[in-house]
Design a protein around this motif. Sequence first.
Motif, PDB file in Angstrom:
ATOM      1  N   LEU A   1       0.829  -1.205   0.000  1.00  0.00           N
ATOM      2  CA  LEU A   1       0.000   0.000   0.000  1.00  0.00           C
ATOM      3  C   LEU A   1       0.864   1.256   0.000  1.00  0.00           C
ATOM      4  CD1 LEU A   1      -2.812  -1.040   2.517  1.00  0.00           C
ATOM      5  CD2 LEU A   1      -3.090  -0.595   0.080  1.00  0.00           C
ATOM      6  N   MET A   2       1.946   1.231   0.794  1.00  0.00           N
ATOM      7  CA  MET A   2       2.830   2.386   0.822  1.00  0.00           C
ATOM      8  C   MET A   2       3.511   2.589  -0.527  1.00  0.00           C
ATOM      9  SD  MET A   2       2.660   3.995   3.604  1.00  0.00           S
ATOM     10  CE  MET A   2       4.064   5.022   3.207  1.00  0.00           C
ATOM     11  N   THR A   3       3.972   1.474  -1.118  1.00  0.00           N
ATOM     12  CA  THR A   3       4.637   1.569  -2.424  1.00  0.00           C
ATOM     13  C   THR A   3       3.673   2.094  -3.474  1.00  0.00           C
ATOM     14  OG1 THR A   3       6.039  -0.296  -1.804  1.00  0.00           O
ATOM     15  CG2 THR A   3       5.968   0.290  -4.130  1.00  0.00           C
ATOM     16  N   THR A   4       2.433   1.614  -3.429  1.00  0.00           N
ATOM     17  CA  THR A   4       1.421   2.085  -4.379  1.00  0.00           C
ATOM     18  C   THR A   4       1.163   3.570  -4.198  1.00  0.00           C
ATOM     19  OG1 THR A   4       0.396  -0.112  -4.369  1.00  0.00           O
ATOM     20  CG2 THR A   4      -0.926   1.733  -5.198  1.00  0.00           C
ATOM     21  N   ALA A   5       1.070   3.988  -2.923  1.00  0.00           N
ATOM     22  CA  ALA A   5       0.835   5.410  -2.658  1.00  0.00           C
ATOM     23  C   ALA A   5       1.990   6.260  -3.173  1.00  0.00           C
ATOM     24  CB  ALA A   5       0.638   5.638  -1.155  1.00  0.00           C
ATOM     25  N   ILE A   6       3.213   5.765  -2.998  1.00  0.00           N
ATOM     26  CA  ILE A   6       4.383   6.513  -3.469  1.00  0.00           C
ATOM     27  C   ILE A   6       4.376   6.598  -4.993  1.00  0.00           C
ATOM     28  CG2 ILE A   6       6.908   6.465  -3.608  1.00  0.00           C
ATOM     29  CD1 ILE A   6       6.896   5.152  -0.839  1.00  0.00           C
ATOM     30  N   ARG A   7       4.016   5.472  -5.649  1.00  0.00           N
ATOM     31  CA  ARG A   7       3.999   5.483  -7.106  1.00  0.00           C
ATOM     32  C   ARG A   7       2.881   6.355  -7.653  1.00  0.00           C
ATOM     33  NH1 ARG A   7       4.857  -1.015  -8.260  1.00  0.00           N
ATOM     34  NH2 ARG A   7       7.082  -1.083  -7.733  1.00  0.00           N
ATOM     35  N   ARG A   8       1.741   6.346  -6.918  1.00  0.00           N
ATOM     36  CA  ARG A   8       0.592   7.102  -7.408  1.00  0.00           C
ATOM     37  C   ARG A   8       0.782   8.603  -7.224  1.00  0.00           C
ATOM     38  NH1 ARG A   8      -2.895   4.737  -4.537  1.00  0.00           N
ATOM     39  NH2 ARG A   8      -3.032   6.265  -2.850  1.00  0.00           N
ATOM     40  N   SER A   9       1.463   8.965  -6.166  1.00  0.00           N
ATOM     41  CA  SER A   9       1.613  10.388  -5.877  1.00  0.00           C
ATOM     42  C   SER A   9       2.911  10.624  -5.126  1.00  0.00           C
ATOM     43  CB  SER A   9       0.430  10.885  -5.029  1.00  0.00           C
ATOM     44  OG  SER A   9       0.655  12.190  -4.557  1.00  0.00           O
ATOM     45  N   LEU A  10       3.565  11.705  -5.436  1.00  0.00           N
ATOM     46  CA  LEU A  10       4.751  12.123  -4.699  1.00  0.00           C
ATOM     47  C   LEU A  10       4.410  13.224  -3.703  1.00  0.00           C
ATOM     48  CD1 LEU A  10       7.510  12.073  -7.465  1.00  0.00           C
ATOM     49  CD2 LEU A  10       7.336  10.587  -5.473  1.00  0.00           C
ATOM     50  N   ASP A  11       3.108  13.371  -3.432  1.00  0.00           N
ATOM     51  CA  ASP A  11       2.673  14.344  -2.444  1.00  0.00           C
ATOM     52  C   ASP A  11       2.909  13.767  -1.052  1.00  0.00           C
ATOM     53  OD1 ASP A  11       1.514  16.239  -0.898  1.00  0.00           O
ATOM     54  OD2 ASP A  11      -0.539  15.883  -1.571  1.00  0.00           O
ATOM     55  N   PRO A  12       3.810  14.323  -0.257  1.00  0.00           N
ATOM     56  CA  PRO A  12       4.111  13.743   1.064  1.00  0.00           C
ATOM     57  C   PRO A  12       2.905  13.728   1.986  1.00  0.00           C
ATOM     58  CG  PRO A  12       5.156  15.903   0.804  1.00  0.00           C
ATOM     59  CD  PRO A  12       4.626  15.524  -0.537  1.00  0.00           C
ATOM     60  N   GLU A  13       1.992  14.685   1.850  1.00  0.00           N
ATOM     61  CA  GLU A  13       0.804  14.708   2.709  1.00  0.00           C
ATOM     62  C   GLU A  13      -0.058  13.476   2.470  1.00  0.00           C
ATOM     63  OE1 GLU A  13       0.331  17.043   5.060  1.00  0.00           O
ATOM     64  OE2 GLU A  13       2.301  17.768   4.451  1.00  0.00           O
TER      65      GLU A  13
ATOM     66  N   VAL B   1       8.301   5.405   4.525  1.00  0.00           N
ATOM     67  CA  VAL B   1       7.926   6.819   4.647  1.00  0.00           C
ATOM     68  C   VAL B   1       9.149   7.708   4.451  1.00  0.00           C
ATOM     69  CG1 VAL B   1       7.087   8.584   6.251  1.00  0.00           C
ATOM     70  CG2 VAL B   1       5.927   6.380   6.110  1.00  0.00           C
ATOM     71  N   GLY B   2      10.293   7.297   5.038  1.00  0.00           N
ATOM     72  CA  GLY B   2      11.522   8.072   4.863  1.00  0.00           C
ATOM     73  C   GLY B   2      11.926   8.177   3.410  1.00  0.00           C
ATOM     74  N   VAL B   3      11.863   7.046   2.698  1.00  0.00           N
ATOM     75  CA  VAL B   3      12.191   7.050   1.262  1.00  0.00           C
ATOM     76  C   VAL B   3      11.230   7.954   0.508  1.00  0.00           C
ATOM     77  CG1 VAL B   3      12.290   5.629  -0.815  1.00  0.00           C
ATOM     78  CG2 VAL B   3      13.256   4.778   1.322  1.00  0.00           C
ATOM     79  N   ALA B   4       9.934   7.860   0.863  1.00  0.00           N
ATOM     80  CA  ALA B   4       8.926   8.677   0.176  1.00  0.00           C
ATOM     81  C   ALA B   4       9.174  10.168   0.388  1.00  0.00           C
ATOM     82  CB  ALA B   4       7.526   8.296   0.665  1.00  0.00           C
ATOM     83  N   LEU B   5       9.514  10.551   1.629  1.00  0.00           N
ATOM     84  CA  LEU B   5       9.768  11.970   1.911  1.00  0.00           C
ATOM     85  C   LEU B   5      10.988  12.474   1.146  1.00  0.00           C
ATOM     86  CD1 LEU B   5       9.087  12.102   5.759  1.00  0.00           C
ATOM     87  CD2 LEU B   5       7.622  12.928   3.917  1.00  0.00           C
ATOM     88  N   ILE B   6      12.031  11.648   1.066  1.00  0.00           N
ATOM     89  CA  ILE B   6      13.221  12.059   0.319  1.00  0.00           C
ATOM     90  C   ILE B   6      12.893  12.175  -1.165  1.00  0.00           C
ATOM     91  CG2 ILE B   6      15.506  11.293  -0.430  1.00  0.00           C
ATOM     92  CD1 ILE B   6      15.480  12.518   2.336  1.00  0.00           C
ATOM     93  N   GLN B   7      12.116  11.225  -1.691  1.00  0.00           N
ATOM     94  CA  GLN B   7      11.735  11.290  -3.105  1.00  0.00           C
ATOM     95  C   GLN B   7      10.880  12.523  -3.380  1.00  0.00           C
ATOM     96  OE1 GLN B   7       9.880   7.584  -4.164  1.00  0.00           O
ATOM     97  NE2 GLN B   7      11.822   6.507  -4.358  1.00  0.00           N
ATOM     98  N   ALA B   8       9.945  12.800  -2.458  1.00  0.00           N
ATOM     99  CA  ALA B   8       9.112  13.997  -2.646  1.00  0.00           C
ATOM    100  C   ALA B   8       9.956  15.259  -2.608  1.00  0.00           C
ATOM    101  CB  ALA B   8       8.027  14.039  -1.563  1.00  0.00           C
ATOM    102  N   GLU B   9      10.934  15.288  -1.687  1.00  0.00           N
ATOM    103  CA  GLU B   9      11.828  16.440  -1.605  1.00  0.00           C
ATOM    104  C   GLU B   9      12.662  16.570  -2.878  1.00  0.00           C
ATOM    105  OE1 GLU B   9      15.822  17.062   0.844  1.00  0.00           O
ATOM    106  OE2 GLU B   9      14.063  17.114   2.144  1.00  0.00           O
ATOM    107  N   ALA B  10      13.162  15.420  -3.370  1.00  0.00           N
ATOM    108  CA  ALA B  10      13.948  15.444  -4.606  1.00  0.00           C
ATOM    109  C   ALA B  10      13.092  15.908  -5.784  1.00  0.00           C
ATOM    110  CB  ALA B  10      14.529  14.059  -4.884  1.00  0.00           C
ATOM    111  N   TYR B  11      11.829  15.455  -5.790  1.00  0.00           N
ATOM    112  CA  TYR B  11      10.932  15.866  -6.872  1.00  0.00           C
ATOM    113  C   TYR B  11      10.665  17.366  -6.812  1.00  0.00           C
ATOM    114  CZ  TYR B  11       6.788  16.109  -9.840  1.00  0.00           C
ATOM    115  OH  TYR B  11       5.885  16.440 -10.811  1.00  0.00           O
ATOM    116  N   ALA B  12      10.467  17.875  -5.570  1.00  0.00           N
ATOM    117  CA  ALA B  12      10.247  19.323  -5.433  1.00  0.00           C
ATOM    118  C   ALA B  12      11.484  20.096  -5.880  1.00  0.00           C
ATOM    119  CB  ALA B  12       9.898  19.654  -3.983  1.00  0.00           C
TER     120      ALA B  12
END
Length: 662
Positions: free
Chosen positions: A240-252, A389-400
């Motif tokens: 579910l987390m991986t799907t959420a990360i793939r679907r959106s890079l929105d950290p919220e 979650v840590g990976v997702a936040l870093i990816q979102a930051e990198a995307y921003a």
Amino acid sequence: MSISTSVLTQLMQVLPNWRPQMFFKTSLVALSHAMEDQVLARSDAPLIIATFQRERFYRQEAHRYQRLGQQSDQVYVLAAPETDFCNHSGIYESVAFDANDALAQEWHLVVMGDRYANCLICRERPAPPTSGDFESDSNRRFEGIWTFDRHTSSHAAYILLDRILQYRPELADKISEAKNRYLDNVCNLDQLESSQLSPVNYPDPFVNRLVSYLQVGQYKLLKAYRAIASQEQKERLIHLMTTAIRRSLDPEEILQVAVEQLGHGLEACRCIIYCCSAQDAQATISHEFLNTDIGSLLAQTWPLTENELFQTVAHRLESLFIRNVSNDPDWGAQIKEIAHQYSIGSWLLVPVFYQDRFLGMVELHQCRPDHLPWTEEQISLVEAIANQVGVALIQAEAYANLEDLNEQLAALDRTRSNLVAITGHELRTPLSTIQVCLESLATEPDMSPELRQVMLNTALADAERMRKLIQDFLILSQLESGRVDWNPEPLALAECIELGISNVRSRYHGSRIPKITAKLSPRLPLVQADGEWLVEVLAKLLDNACKFTPPNGKIMIRAAAASEQQVQITIADNGRGIEPNRLETVFDRFYQEEGALQRTTGGTGLGLAICRQIIDRWHGQIWAESLGKDQGSEFHFTIPVASAAATKVEESRPKGRSRPKA
């Protein structure tokens, strides 16, 4: 009619030497079948009493009791009816008891023959709160007695026959016959004393070993089921987390998915996730899951500095679980106060980090007094989700950051296009003019002195235009790259304004320019700035005002204290003005009011961009105001006031020692 007293409870009251065992359903099925097969293998007619929790369980064994009923006339089958099971006398006696009866939670089988006896008296135990689907049937657990002891079996049969008599009083004669035939040596239970009881007689060792083997096998199977369920839960949450990360890079969105899935999956009373650094004094809770009616922490300020638990986890980057906060001696009164305020019984903190960079915290709270502690597997699951979650936040930051970089690249591309346009117009045109003038001077020796002077003046003017363009390019490049050596010092603003006015007048030597006047507040404090760059700002703003103000217009310079820390300087004119929607755009690089290729006022479009860069270095502000076309314009900027100590030093110097450079 419903009887709430358990048969097992009644039996244990008269047999205090017995200690109940734990059985899985599969073991009870095997034991029941073995006891029934023992009857079918003999030729006698024993007493058989069997209870089923529901009619559907009886239906699975009905064919066996058809055979048992043909062998003995003393067979009693009890079950809670669901469809057509009812009190009936046939090949065996059917007894329908109320679904609320204690028998609905029990499993009994008693066999009393002439030369043998055994009984199985069990009561179902409630499933653990954390059990999953694998607990539903074969792994249901019971506690009770299984024995070959005739004395114990006789007492169990006596209790069950009395229970049957209450439901079917018409069977009184048949039940009395059974008691006299099979239980002739058992007196009334109410009169029985524990001293009369025989010692416990355990089952045959081989049979006992077989049951133990079944129990151990079932334990192993249950453990395997639990491991599979735990792994399935872990993989599901990570998926579910991986799907959420793939679907959106929105950290919220990612944090909300994580907090809900963890709260549901671990049956926590409260789950919160917040982003912060290890040095933050407090954090605002923006993501929360609540499983009960306890108080919400959403949008509240969560203390961090005085929170020992947070500080320990944030610096060690290791999870921390406290089973009972109020009774744990390792933590002080501050932690216990927070736990009491927010009804926290058990507290789990898991850090969110990436490559030793702390990013935030996952917290799970148990607030119920009957909660079960989280297992190591469950804590490991939370840690796995926290890593995601840590990976997702870093990816979102990198995307921003990538988006910012793309915007910068787009701006750079626009700058390049503007540079091409500016270069084509500002460099090629003057070069062409200079080339024509010089060629004319070289090829026409008979040219009149007056025309020769015109040619030289034109070439010199265009060369000056090229020099200013290149100079502005170099200045802006130095400012943007940070390659400027700043030398701030206390300065008298009046002297800087005077130098700025002189600079502009020298540029327009021989040409009419608007009247420039200065209006400064009395007792204006010294300002802290680099004199050379302050004069540059004043000169460029005055030059800009002169370009867009007719010769008969007016330019006013005002200066006054904006606060105790800043002085505000305003350069106002009554010239062409600026459209309100372009008041911010005018500070962009290469912006020109009339367009780069068709303007009449000259310039590079870099002057205001240079001014903003300089003012930003002083942590000041610069902005423009105008009511629109032909309404004039005002340019304001702020500059810091010199400190009192620096002002005293400056005032003690001889006059003329410290002056800004022109």
